[in-house]
Design an enzyme around this catalytic site. Structure first.
Site, PDB file in Angstrom:
ATOM      1  N   ILE A  85     -87.687  -1.909  49.575  1.00  0.00           N
ATOM      2  CA  ILE A  85     -86.339  -1.537  50.426  1.00  0.00           C
ATOM      3  C   ILE A  85     -86.899  -0.093  50.363  1.00  0.00           C
ATOM      4  O   ILE A  85     -86.559   0.669  51.411  1.00  0.00           O
ATOM      5  CB  ILE A  85     -85.126  -1.991  49.891  1.00  0.00           C
ATOM      6  CG1 ILE A  85     -84.956  -3.648  50.469  1.00  0.00           C
ATOM      7  CG2 ILE A  85     -84.147  -1.327  50.733  1.00  0.00           C
ATOM      8  CD1 ILE A  85     -83.422  -4.020  49.868  1.00  0.00           C
ATOM      9  N   TYR A 122     -94.763   5.768  30.345  1.00  0.00           N
ATOM     10  CA  TYR A 122     -95.785   6.212  29.399  1.00  0.00           C
ATOM     11  C   TYR A 122     -95.089   5.904  27.807  1.00  0.00           C
ATOM     12  O   TYR A 122     -95.790   5.530  26.980  1.00  0.00           O
ATOM     13  CB  TYR A 122     -96.028   7.934  29.215  1.00  0.00           C
ATOM     14  CG  TYR A 122     -96.855   8.158  30.579  1.00  0.00           C
ATOM     15  CD1 TYR A 122     -98.125   7.478  30.897  1.00  0.00           C
ATOM     16  CD2 TYR A 122     -96.688   9.418  31.140  1.00  0.00           C
ATOM     17  CE1 TYR A 122     -98.966   7.873  31.835  1.00  0.00           C
ATOM     18  CE2 TYR A 122     -97.446   9.820  32.228  1.00  0.00           C
ATOM     19  CZ  TYR A 122     -98.703   8.998  32.440  1.00  0.00           C
ATOM     20  OH  TYR A 122     -99.434   9.440  33.700  1.00  0.00           O
ATOM     21  N   VAL A 134     -87.195 -16.730  69.884  1.00  0.00           N
ATOM     22  CA  VAL A 134     -88.473 -16.623  68.927  1.00  0.00           C
ATOM     23  C   VAL A 134     -89.494 -16.060  70.041  1.00  0.00           C
ATOM     24  O   VAL A 134     -89.309 -16.145  71.413  1.00  0.00           O
ATOM     25  CB  VAL A 134     -89.167 -17.921  68.751  1.00  0.00           C
ATOM     26  CG1 VAL A 134     -90.333 -17.894  68.129  1.00  0.00           C
ATOM     27  CG2 VAL A 134     -87.968 -18.763  67.720  1.00  0.00           C
ATOM     28  N   LYS A 188     -76.506  -0.476  39.099  1.00  0.00           N
ATOM     29  CA  LYS A 188     -77.893  -0.562  38.411  1.00  0.00           C
ATOM     30  C   LYS A 188     -78.392   0.816  37.914  1.00  0.00           C
ATOM     31  O   LYS A 188     -78.252   1.769  38.628  1.00  0.00           O
ATOM     32  CB  LYS A 188     -78.808  -1.066  39.225  1.00  0.00           C
ATOM     33  CG  LYS A 188     -80.556  -1.176  38.615  1.00  0.00           C
ATOM     34  CD  LYS A 188     -81.383  -1.481  39.607  1.00  0.00           C
ATOM     35  CE  LYS A 188     -82.881  -1.338  39.359  1.00  0.00           C
ATOM     36  NZ  LYS A 188     -84.013  -1.632  40.302  1.00  0.00           N
ATOM     37  N   GLU A 199     -90.762  -2.463  40.485  1.00  0.00           N
ATOM     38  CA  GLU A 199     -89.942  -1.242  40.458  1.00  0.00           C
ATOM     39  C   GLU A 199     -89.170  -1.158  41.802  1.00  0.00           C
ATOM     40  O   GLU A 199     -88.587  -0.338  41.853  1.00  0.00           O
ATOM     41  CB  GLU A 199     -90.796   0.021  40.385  1.00  0.00           C
ATOM     42  CG  GLU A 199     -91.613   0.456  38.909  1.00  0.00           C
ATOM     43  CD  GLU A 199     -90.498   0.653  37.825  1.00  0.00           C
ATOM     44  OE1 GLU A 199     -89.316   1.061  38.131  1.00  0.00           O
ATOM     45  OE2 GLU A 199     -90.837   0.690  36.662  1.00  0.00           O
TER      46      GLU A 199
END
Length: 505
Positions: free
Chosen positions: A351, A450, A189, A83, A347
């Site tokens: 993580i 921007y 649990v 990416k 964005e």
């Protein structure tokens, strides 16, 4: 506990697995490998996780490299793709597109950032598109990928990259590491959280099996439920829905594309936005939306209608309240991940905020103890981090030119936080981009947003007048041709992934 008295840590209990729980366990087990600190993680194999955190930012690569994993290790283990940034479609207006790349724009000088030179040329009618001066953006748009140079010859060569990966497979990688480094797993649990009346600290948790698990420090990785921080300690939560109106998401995975792209796609819709995240073995898709402006059924239909592959399961839906806990560290409990707060994944910061929380934990307990002063500092910094990510996300909505739906009109008109308003005013005035401490996104990220929304200043730093306009134009042409040449020589993303597979065979 007095401000300077130390709380000694002999045992840490992590409640919840998933990406945040096992990343925390892995980092703590590595950090405390030579110290007598007992680490226990409680998770139930019968309870699922959110598991849609498929897109990351480059900081993740630094996280796993500290644990001894190479990029190729993680790509292979998680069916990852590369990416180079995020492509935003239809955000400024329908038909628009721009890239937020991981990397620099152009080549500035010691005194002047590049965008001031570029803006000077633009105002004189002598500039190309800003994105053409970013190697990361240019590679992304051409679906090419090459590893960044370890010895860049100039700023033009500098870019960074991240991964699209299977979050469940990454969590499993962290789990294997943690278990091999002494973390004790209890597959059960949590039935009850036991708070000591005398101190207000969590003393222990009672499991469904009846077992009592005690600890000196507890880490809440229980997700949106926030079993320890909110349910047990009643810490409180700051609701940011006035700024970030999206409060729901629906996600579905589809069959993989033949040639996965090297960027995340975020496409604005009438009442939110959709994502497309390519992995090697599948594509992640989702629709983040505002329940004020669209129904769940309509949001699901919007997502399904735009899929370009066969669905691998029925769409999954979850709701959230954008915001953060009043304190990420309350008493002897630290929240990490969704239990600490949530900002929509526009964005890919979920993580990243887990990483920064872990980093701050390690700094705070480096001698296996902590003080109230350390805890207060942790909370102060965490609040700043969340607020500055929040402001960066708000910017995407506030700058829109869209008026075709009620949500976008609301976003254009809504009040925004003072710090964000101040930043926007400074940039609008003369192109100044102020960086703050504890801010995940740097100057070039703000510049990308921007510029992507045509939010540009009518002036520039007077220091950018230090070269004649004709020379500046020549220099800009040289930069653009250098980037074009580098892109031309780079392999395609598919070719790079094929080479990774060969190298790992």
């Amino acid at each position: 506990m007095m401000e300077n008295s130390k709380q000694v840590i002999r045992s840490i209990v992590i409640v919840g697995g998933g990406t945040s729980g096992w990343m925390t366990a892995a980092a703590l087990s590595h950090f405390f490998k030579d110290k007598p600190v007992k680490l226990t993680l409680i998770e139930s194999s019968t309870i699922g996780t959110i598991g849609v955190g498929e897109a990351t930012i480059p900081t993740l690569r630094r996280f796993y490299s500290k644990l001894g994993f190479s990029d190729f290790d993680v790509i292979k283990a998680t069916n990852a793709t590369c990416k180079l940034g995020i492509e935003f479609k239809d955000w400024k207006q329908k038909g628009s597109r721009f890239i937020h790349p991981f990397g620099l724009f152009g080549q500035g000088t010691k005194e002047v950032d590049f965008h001031h030179y570029w803006n000077r040329a633009r105002l004189a009618g002598e500039a190309e598109l800003l994105s053409e001066f970013s190697l990361g953006a240019s590679l992304a748009l051409n679906n090419k990928f090459v590893l960044p140079s370890n010895t860049p010859s100039s700023q033009l060569d500098i870019f960074d990259w991240a991964l699209h990966f299977d979050a469940a497979l990454f969590a499993n990688l962290m789990k294997e590491f943690s278990l091999s480094h002494g973390v004790m797993l209890k597959d059960n649990v949590v039935e009850k959280v036991n708070v000591a009346q005398s101190t207000g600290n969590i003393a222990s948790v009672t499991l469904d099996s009846g077992e009592l698990v005690e600890g000196d420090l507890f880490v809440d990785c229980s997700g949106f439920k926030s079993l320890l921080l909110q349910e047990a300690l009643k810490t409180g939560y700051q609701d940011w829905s006035d700024y970030l109106v999206c409060d729901r998401a629906v996600a579905v995975q589809t069959q993989a594309r033949e040639n996965p792209i090297v960027r995340t796609i975020s496409q604005a819709q009438e009442s939110g936005w959709t994502w497309k995240i390519p992995l090697q073995h599948r594509t992640g898709n989702g629709h983040v939306y505002s329940s004020q402006f669209i129904s769940d059924d309509e949001a699901t239909s919007t997502l399904v209608e735009q899929l370009d592959g066969e669905m691998l399961h029925t769409p999954r839906m979850f709701s959230f309240t954008p915001g953060r806990a009043e304190k990420a560290w309350n008493k002897n409990c630290i929240a990490v991940g969704l239990s600490s707060g949530f900002l929509e994944p526009l964005e890919s910061t979920s993580i990243a905020l887990v990483e920064t929380a872990i980093e701050k934990i390690l700094l705070s307990v480096k001698d296996a103890s902590y003080t109230e002063q350390v805890r207060d500092r942790f909370n102060q910094v965490t609040a700043l981090e969340y607020e500055r990510v929040r402001d960066f996300i708000i910017l995407h909505y506030k700058l829109t030119h869209r008026t075709d739906s009620a949500m976008w009109r609301y976003c254009q008109q809504m009040a925004i936080p003072e710090e964000l308003a101040s930043k926007m005013q400074a940039f609008s005035r003369d192109g100044s981009i102020k960086s703050y401490p504890w801010e995940i996104f740097g100057k070039d990220s703000w510049l990308a947003i921007y510029d992507g929304f045509d939010f540009r200043p009518d002036n520039f730093s007077p220091k950018a007048l230090n070269m004649e306009l004709g020379y500046l134009k020549k220099h800009l042409n040289f930069m653009k041709s250098s980037i074009d040449n580098a892109v031309e020589l780079a392999p395609t993303h598919a070719e790079f992934l094929a080479q990774v597979a060969v190298d790992e065979a």
